[in-house]
Design an enzyme around this catalytic site. Structure first.
Site, PDB file in Angstrom:
ATOM      1  N   GLY A   4       7.175   3.416 -18.630  1.00 47.89           N
ATOM      2  CA  GLY A   4       7.335   4.320 -17.485  1.00 47.89           C
ATOM      3  C   GLY A   4       8.265   5.474 -17.791  1.00 47.89           C
ATOM      4  N   ILE A   5       8.388   5.826 -19.070  1.00 47.09           N
ATOM      5  CA  ILE A   5       9.328   6.892 -19.483  1.00 47.09           C
ATOM      6  C   ILE A   5       8.924   8.259 -18.945  1.00 47.09           C
ATOM      7  N   GLY A  19       7.819   8.821 -15.979  1.00 50.07           N
ATOM      8  CA  GLY A  19       8.003   8.843 -14.526  1.00 50.07           C
ATOM      9  C   GLY A  19       9.355   9.416 -14.131  1.00 50.07           C
ATOM     10  N   GLN A  20       9.596   9.458 -12.820  1.00 49.05           N
ATOM     11  CA  GLN A  20      10.876   9.989 -12.316  1.00 49.05           C
ATOM     12  C   GLN A  20      12.069   9.277 -12.968  1.00 49.05           C
ATOM     13  N   ALA A  32       4.656   1.177 -13.794  1.00 56.53           N
ATOM     14  CA  ALA A  32       3.996   0.513 -12.652  1.00 56.53           C
ATOM     15  C   ALA A  32       3.010   1.469 -11.999  1.00 56.53           C
ATOM     16  N   GLN A  33       2.018   0.908 -11.306  1.00 55.24           N
ATOM     17  CA  GLN A  33       1.308   1.677 -10.275  1.00 55.24           C
ATOM     18  C   GLN A  33       2.275   1.578  -9.104  1.00 55.24           C
ATOM     19  N   TYR A  46      -5.979  -3.572  -9.569  1.00 52.74           N
ATOM     20  CA  TYR A  46      -5.325  -2.793 -10.634  1.00 52.74           C
ATOM     21  C   TYR A  46      -3.802  -2.860 -10.480  1.00 52.74           C
ATOM     22  N   SER A  56      12.035  -3.912  -6.395  1.00 48.63           N
ATOM     23  CA  SER A  56      11.994  -2.909  -5.324  1.00 48.63           C
ATOM     24  C   SER A  56      12.385  -3.480  -3.969  1.00 48.63           C
ATOM     25  N   GLU A 103      10.758  -2.955  -1.539  1.00 50.12           N
ATOM     26  CA  GLU A 103       9.482  -3.352  -0.919  1.00 50.12           C
ATOM     27  C   GLU A 103       9.318  -4.874  -0.909  1.00 50.12           C
ATOM     28  N   TYR A 151       1.291  -3.761  -3.531  1.00 49.32           N
ATOM     29  CA  TYR A 151       2.383  -3.337  -4.426  1.00 49.32           C
ATOM     30  C   TYR A 151       3.571  -4.287  -4.288  1.00 49.32           C
ATOM     31  N   LYS A 210       5.132  -6.751  -7.125  1.00 49.84           N
ATOM     32  CA  LYS A 210       6.546  -6.670  -7.533  1.00 49.84           C
ATOM     33  C   LYS A 210       7.259  -8.004  -7.320  1.00 49.84           C
TER      34      LYS A 210
HETATM   35  P1  NAP Z   1       6.837   6.809 -11.075  1.00 49.52           P
HETATM   36  O1  NAP Z   1       7.455   8.175 -11.077  1.00 49.52           O
HETATM   37  O2  NAP Z   1       5.585   6.581 -10.311  1.00 49.52           O
HETATM   38  O3  NAP Z   1       6.607   6.400 -12.605  1.00 49.52           O
HETATM   39  C1  NAP Z   1       5.819   5.314 -12.960  1.00 49.52           C
HETATM   40  C2  NAP Z   1       5.699   5.276 -14.461  1.00 49.52           C
HETATM   41  O4  NAP Z   1       4.833   4.173 -14.811  1.00 49.52           O
HETATM   42  C3  NAP Z   1       5.040   6.530 -15.067  1.00 49.52           C
HETATM   43  O5  NAP Z   1       5.649   6.812 -16.301  1.00 49.52           O
HETATM   44  C4  NAP Z   1       3.609   6.086 -15.276  1.00 49.52           C
HETATM   45  O6  NAP Z   1       2.923   6.787 -16.294  1.00 49.52           O
HETATM   46  C5  NAP Z   1       3.866   4.642 -15.718  1.00 49.52           C
HETATM   47  N1  NAP Z   1       2.660   3.828 -15.663  1.00 49.52           N
HETATM   48  C6  NAP Z   1       1.712   3.781 -14.702  1.00 49.52           C
HETATM   49  N2  NAP Z   1       0.732   2.935 -15.042  1.00 49.52           N
HETATM   50  C7  NAP Z   1       1.056   2.440 -16.258  1.00 49.52           C
HETATM   51  C8  NAP Z   1       0.433   1.556 -17.152  1.00 49.52           C
HETATM   52  N3  NAP Z   1      -0.767   1.025 -16.886  1.00 49.52           N
HETATM   53  N4  NAP Z   1       1.059   1.261 -18.319  1.00 49.52           N
HETATM   54  C9  NAP Z   1       2.262   1.824 -18.620  1.00 49.52           C
HETATM   55  N5  NAP Z   1       2.893   2.691 -17.825  1.00 49.52           N
HETATM   56  C10 NAP Z   1       2.299   2.997 -16.645  1.00 49.52           C
HETATM   57  O7  NAP Z   1       7.898   5.726 -10.568  1.00 49.52           O
HETATM   58  P2  NAP Z   1       9.495   5.826 -10.448  1.00 49.52           P
HETATM   59  O8  NAP Z   1       9.812   6.330  -9.085  1.00 49.52           O
HETATM   60  O9  NAP Z   1      10.053   6.474 -11.643  1.00 49.52           O
HETATM   61  O10 NAP Z   1       9.868   4.277 -10.434  1.00 49.52           O
HETATM   62  C11 NAP Z   1      10.113   3.567 -11.645  1.00 49.52           C
HETATM   63  C12 NAP Z   1       9.899   2.088 -11.406  1.00 49.52           C
HETATM   64  O11 NAP Z   1      10.771   1.642 -10.386  1.00 49.52           O
HETATM   65  C13 NAP Z   1       8.493   1.701 -10.943  1.00 49.52           C
HETATM   66  O12 NAP Z   1       8.217   0.435 -11.471  1.00 49.52           O
HETATM   67  C14 NAP Z   1       8.631   1.626  -9.428  1.00 49.52           C
HETATM   68  O13 NAP Z   1       7.653   0.755  -8.907  1.00 49.52           O
HETATM   69  C15 NAP Z   1      10.028   1.059  -9.309  1.00 49.52           C
HETATM   70  N6  NAP Z   1      10.763   1.412  -8.105  1.00 49.52           N
HETATM   71  C16 NAP Z   1      10.854   2.708  -7.699  1.00 49.52           C
HETATM   72  C17 NAP Z   1      11.606   3.024  -6.574  1.00 49.52           C
HETATM   73  C18 NAP Z   1      11.748   4.447  -6.099  1.00 49.52           C
HETATM   74  O14 NAP Z   1      12.151   4.634  -4.950  1.00 49.52           O
HETATM   75  N7  NAP Z   1      11.485   5.441  -6.937  1.00 49.52           N
HETATM   76  C19 NAP Z   1      12.297   2.007  -5.879  1.00 49.52           C
HETATM   77  C20 NAP Z   1      12.193   0.694  -6.349  1.00 49.52           C
HETATM   78  C21 NAP Z   1      11.446   0.405  -7.467  1.00 49.52           C
HETATM   79  P3  NAP Z   1       2.114   8.161 -15.971  1.00 49.52           P
HETATM   80  O15 NAP Z   1       3.146   9.251 -15.978  1.00 49.52           O
HETATM   81  O16 NAP Z   1       1.136   8.253 -17.079  1.00 49.52           O
HETATM   82  O17 NAP Z   1       1.482   7.988 -14.621  1.00 49.52           O
HETATM   83  O1  G4F Z   2       7.593   7.902   0.174  1.00 51.52           O
HETATM   84  P1  G4F Z   2       6.792   6.676   0.400  1.00 51.52           P
HETATM   85  O2  G4F Z   2       5.381   6.676  -0.069  1.00 51.52           O
HETATM   86  O3  G4F Z   2       7.635   5.489  -0.229  1.00 51.52           O
HETATM   87  P2  G4F Z   2       7.576   3.899  -0.027  1.00 51.52           P
HETATM   88  O4  G4F Z   2       6.306   3.446   0.537  1.00 51.52           O
HETATM   89  O5  G4F Z   2       8.819   3.530   0.714  1.00 51.52           O
HETATM   90  O6  G4F Z   2       7.652   3.385  -1.532  1.00 51.52           O
HETATM   91  C1  G4F Z   2       8.565   3.936  -2.473  1.00 51.52           C
HETATM   92  O7  G4F Z   2       9.792   3.244  -2.394  1.00 51.52           O
HETATM   93  C2  G4F Z   2       9.730   1.853  -2.781  1.00 51.52           C
HETATM   94  C3  G4F Z   2      11.139   1.275  -2.613  1.00 51.52           C
HETATM   95  O8  G4F Z   2      11.283   0.762  -1.330  1.00 51.52           O
HETATM   96  C4  G4F Z   2       9.263   1.770  -4.214  1.00 51.52           C
HETATM   97  F1  G4F Z   2       9.262   0.477  -4.611  1.00 51.52           F
HETATM   98  C5  G4F Z   2       7.878   2.375  -4.321  1.00 51.52           C
HETATM   99  O9  G4F Z   2       7.484   2.346  -5.705  1.00 51.52           O
HETATM  100  C6  G4F Z   2       7.942   3.827  -3.863  1.00 51.52           C
HETATM  101  O10 G4F Z   2       8.729   4.552  -4.776  1.00 51.52           O
HETATM  102  O11 G4F Z   2       6.774   6.339   1.964  1.00 51.52           O
HETATM  103  C7  G4F Z   2       7.950   6.225   2.726  1.00 51.52           C
HETATM  104  C8  G4F Z   2       7.592   6.130   4.200  1.00 51.52           C
HETATM  105  C9  G4F Z   2       6.509   5.087   4.514  1.00 51.52           C
HETATM  106  O12 G4F Z   2       6.901   4.348   5.630  1.00 51.52           O
HETATM  107  C10 G4F Z   2       5.272   5.902   4.850  1.00 51.52           C
HETATM  108  O13 G4F Z   2       4.391   5.291   5.787  1.00 51.52           O
HETATM  109  O14 G4F Z   2       7.038   7.396   4.606  1.00 51.52           O
HETATM  110  C11 G4F Z   2       5.913   7.145   5.433  1.00 51.52           C
HETATM  111  N1  G4F Z   2       5.042   8.320   5.390  1.00 51.52           N
HETATM  112  C12 G4F Z   2       4.739   9.117   6.458  1.00 51.52           C
HETATM  113  N2  G4F Z   2       3.882  10.081   6.099  1.00 51.52           N
HETATM  114  C13 G4F Z   2       4.392   8.801   4.314  1.00 51.52           C
HETATM  115  C14 G4F Z   2       3.657   9.904   4.763  1.00 51.52           C
HETATM  116  N3  G4F Z   2       4.369   8.389   3.033  1.00 51.52           N
HETATM  117  C15 G4F Z   2       3.605   9.095   2.153  1.00 51.52           C
HETATM  118  N4  G4F Z   2       3.589   8.716   0.847  1.00 51.52           N
HETATM  119  N5  G4F Z   2       2.849  10.176   2.551  1.00 51.52           N
HETATM  120  C16 G4F Z   2       2.845  10.619   3.844  1.00 51.52           C
HETATM  121  O15 G4F Z   2       2.148  11.595   4.182  1.00 51.52           O
END
Ligand code: NAP
Ligand code: G4F
Length: 329
Positions: free
Chosen positions: A9-10, A12-13, A88-89, A101, A131, A133, A155, A159
């Site tokens: 996931g390098i 990604g964000q 991750a997806q 998936y 997460s 979640e 998701y 997780k």
């Molecule tokens: P992100 O921006 O969606 O990045 C996901 C990364 O996973 C990307 O590098 C993506 O590659 C890669 N990936 C997707 N499918 C893959 C596969 N089949 N094999 C290998 N790599 C794959 O997510 P993030 O926000 O940086 O989050 C990083 C991790 O923390 C994720 O596991 C996410 O579920 C978890 N998390 C995030 C949050 C949050 O609020 N951001 C909170 C809790 C947990 P591509 O660039 O090619 O798509």
């Molecule tokens: O920004 P979201 O899509 O983030 P969500 O679902 O909280 O998930 C993110 O945070 C998780 C940690 O708790 C991570 F594990 C996960 O990988 C991801 O990074 O949605 C936030 C909230 C939801 O309640 C959604 O229903 O915003 C609400 N929302 C309202 N309108 C929307 C929208 N979300 C999205 N994506 N798009 C909208 O138009």
């Protein structure tokens, strides 16, 4: 000798910020990226284009969490001191459309990586990107490490499986495996389909007169939003401890999507009510209504505290998108 880190996931964000952080700490960083028909390295191009860094401090390989054989081969070759499983997806709404998936990559992908560690018998430390979640239909407010889990999406369920596999490999094979239970964290590098970035990007386009409507789903959901740059430091801190453990990482503040809109739009002097329309396509079959984390354990054991509050986060994201859209505030 410099420490070596392996990151899934390098691209990604979090992967991009963690890579910058680890390189600044003197690490050699090894990352996998997916083969894609379009460029997918935008967030780390500034590192990959830097001759001082590329192939000296940063090493990139093709790889996928679907392909365990390749993961084993890479770990055998690199022998990393630390592994960060961030791949991750990661989109909750999308996971309802592609649950199988999501289960395969977000859930089983973790087991493939843990198995690669077990098979190769390398001595390493393992970080699992768990997460908030996991808490889904929250059983306690605020949520902490002991709060029962109740995932509300494919998701979240994937997780949950990954979380327990990390715990299981720790207990069964004495592996140094940690779960970081991270609450939502955002930044200018946040994917454009997550709600915060969707709002700040649209706001900048509205200010630039390139867009006049923003379609959103549920505005009442509440999230504990922190800054991604602060959160990647916590991942590293977990792996520097003597013993592996699981930690909640959060700000302890919660805000609704509506409050995010209000904060962002008022910062540029606009009224969000004039631009936002509700589109039921963005509603989820099951919603997570309220997340708010208690990161006391991380504060006491790791010395981690968030440095950026909600207001500052919104400002960082809006300023970055205004700049991108060519708008002077
Ligand atoms: P992100 O921006 O969606 O990045 C996901 C990364 O996973 C990307 O590098 C993506 O590659 C890669 N990936 C997707 N499918 C893959 C596969 N089949 N094999 C290998 N790599 C794959 O997510 P993030 O926000 O940086 O989050 C990083 C991790 O923390 C994720 O596991 C996410 O579920 C978890 N998390 C995030 C949050 C949050 O609020 N951001 C909170 C809790 C947990 P591509 O660039 O090619 O798509
Ligand atoms: O920004 P979201 O899509 O983030 P969500 O679902 O909280 O998930 C993110 O945070 C998780 C940690 O708790 C991570 F594990 C996960 O990988 C991801 O990074 O949605 C936030 C909230 C939801 O309640 C959604 O229903 O915003 C609400 N929302 C309202 N309108 C929307 C929208 N979300 C999205 N994506 N798009 C909208 O138009």
């Amino acid at each position: 000798m410099n420490k070596k880190a392996f990151i899934t996931g390098i691209t990604g964000q979090d992967g991009s910020y963690l890579t910058e952080f680890l390189i600044s700490k003197g690490y050699e960083v090894h990352g996998i990226m997916r083969r894609s028909s379009a460029f997918n390295t935008e967030r780390i191009d500034h590192l990959m284009d830097n001759e001082e860094i590329m192939n000296k401090k940063l090493f990139m390989y093709y790889g996928d969490l679907a392909d365990g054989t390749n993961l084993s081969r890479l770990l055998e070759k690199i022998k990393p001191d630390e592994i960060y499983n961030l791949g991750a997806q990661s989109h909750v709404r999308v996971s309802f459309d592609i649950p199988v998936y999501t289960g395969d990559i977000t859930g089983m992908g973790t087991t493939r990586l843990l198995e690669a560690v077990r098979e190769t018998q390398i001595k390493t430390k393992f970080y699992q990107a768990s997460s908030s979640e996991l808490y889904g239909l929250a059983q306690e407010v605020p949520q902490k490490e002991t709060t029962p889990f109740y995932p509300r999406s494919p998701y979240g369920a994937a997780k949950l499986y990954a979380y327990w596999m990390a715990v299981n490999y720790r207990e069964s094979y004495n592996m140094f495996a940690c779960n970081g239970i991270l609450f939502n964290h955002e930044s200018p590098r946040r994917g454009g389909t997550f709600v915060t970035k969707k709002i700040t990007r649209a706001l900048a386009n509205i200010a630039a007169k390139k867009q006049d409507k923003l379609f959103l789903g549920n505005l009442d959901a509440k999230r504990d939003w922190g800054y991604a740059k602060d959160y990647v430091e916590a991942m590293w801190m977990m792996l520097q401890q003597d013993k592996p453990d699981d930690y909640v990482i959060a700000t302890g503040e919660t805000h609704s999507v509506k409050e995010f809109l209000q904060e962002a739009f008022s910062y540029v002097g606009l009224d969000w009510n004039k631009y936002v329309e509700i589109d039921p396509r963005y509603f989820r079959p099951a919603e997570v209504d309220l997340l708010i984390g208690d990161a006391t354990k991380a504060k006491e054991k790791l010395g981690w505290v968030p440095k950026t509050n909600f207001k500052e986060l919104v400002k960082i994201m809006v300023d970055a998108d205004l700049k991108e859209a060519g708008v002077n505030k």
